[in-house]
Write an enzyme that holds these catalytic residues in place. Structure first.
Site: not given
Length: 298
Positions: A46, A51, A76, A107
């Site tokens: 994931d 990120y 996401k 997200h």
């Protein structure tokens, strides 16, 4: 109930119960973590555009030598990308060096400007409609779509108009934030719930909690293993762990069955030690409908 190794999505696909999450991973460590995780048997990775590590994740996948079709990959849609979902999808695929995603999530239901300020001119419901269109038109690119950080209030608004019911809702879940209202709502509607921060995030007080440690000793496993297994013992639920240690990868990959009385004792921790590792107020959109976050609406 007994711990499961996979759950079935409303698309018919099987999603592995335990996966490696890459949130808060140190720069430079993600690539190796993904490589090692896949080599030792993890079947689910994931990540997220937010990120900033999709390219590293892609490098780790390639370095592992594990065939792409043998594991499940989730990423996401970032908050500033709500108005250009198609371009964002292609960017994620390029960085991950893959031709398809097993799961693509919104997200947060919190559109933002490029400067990460709340953009109240954009309705996240329109974003979902864009994701639905991409899902229908690109079956080779998208195997499933879903949401993340959706409360019951937001899910109710979404489900009134959807053409595609989200396959997954990924939310913060651990003994100090069990969110049973969201879990029950999703389960009744065939939406799989995925737990992020099942340990309560990094340096979590749950790892030192007396109840968690007592139950870990009873089953002769680590406190982290208990916290991850807790989610796997919930029907139609999955969880991610965020360790970058080879030994912990192996220790936490296997989930165990937990007796109902122990599950009840773990969930009771919330009554005296409630907390969220990721409060929605950072988005500028208030509580996002979560009952324990309503202070953000004042």
């Amino acid at each position: 109930m007994p711990a499961s190794s996979t759950v079935k999505l409303n698309t018919g696909a099987e999603m592995p119960t335990v996966g490696l999450g890459t949130w808060k991973s140190q720069p430079g460590a993600v690539e190796k973590a993904v490589e090692v995780a896949l080599k030792v048997g993890y079947k689910h990775i994931d990540t997220a555009a937010a990120y900033g590590n999709e390219a590293e994740v892609g490098h780790g996948i390639k370095a592992s030598g594990v065939p792409r079709e043998s594991f499940f990959l989730t990423t996401k849609l970032n908050n500033p990308d709500h108005t250009h979902a198609a371009e964002a999808l292609d960017d994620s695929l390029k960085k991950l060096e893959t031709s398809y995603l097993d799961l693509w999530l919104m997200h947060w239901p919190a559109p933002m400007t490029p400067e990460y300020k709340a953009d109240k001119s954009v309705d996240w419901l329109d974003t979902w409609k864009s994701m639905e269109k991409l899902f229908k038109e690109n079956p080779s690119k998208l195997k499933a779509i879903g949401v993340s950080n959706f409360s019951v209030e937001y899910l109710e608004r979404l489900l009134k108009v959807v053409e595609v019911v989200p396959a997954v809702n990924q939310i913060e879940l651990h003994p100090s934030c069990p969110q049973q209202d969201v879990v029950d709502y999703c389960r009744e509607r065939g939406i799989v719930v995925t737990a992020y921060s099942p340990l309560g995030s990094d340096n979590s007080p749950l790892l030192q909690n007396d109840v968690v440690n007592k139950i870990a000793k009873k089953y002769n496993v680590t406190p982290a293993n208990i916290l991850i297994s807790l989610q796997a013992n919930r029907p139609a639920s999955t969880s991610y762990q965020y360790f970058i240690s080879n030994g912990l990868f192996l220790a936490n990959l296997k989930v165990i069955d937990i007796a109902q009385e122990d599950i009840d004792e773990l969930h009771a921790i919330d009554k005296t030690h409630h907390f969220r590792a990721c409060h929605p107020d950072w988005t500028g959109w208030g509580s996002l409908g979560f009952p324990d976050c309503k202070d953000a609406d004042k």
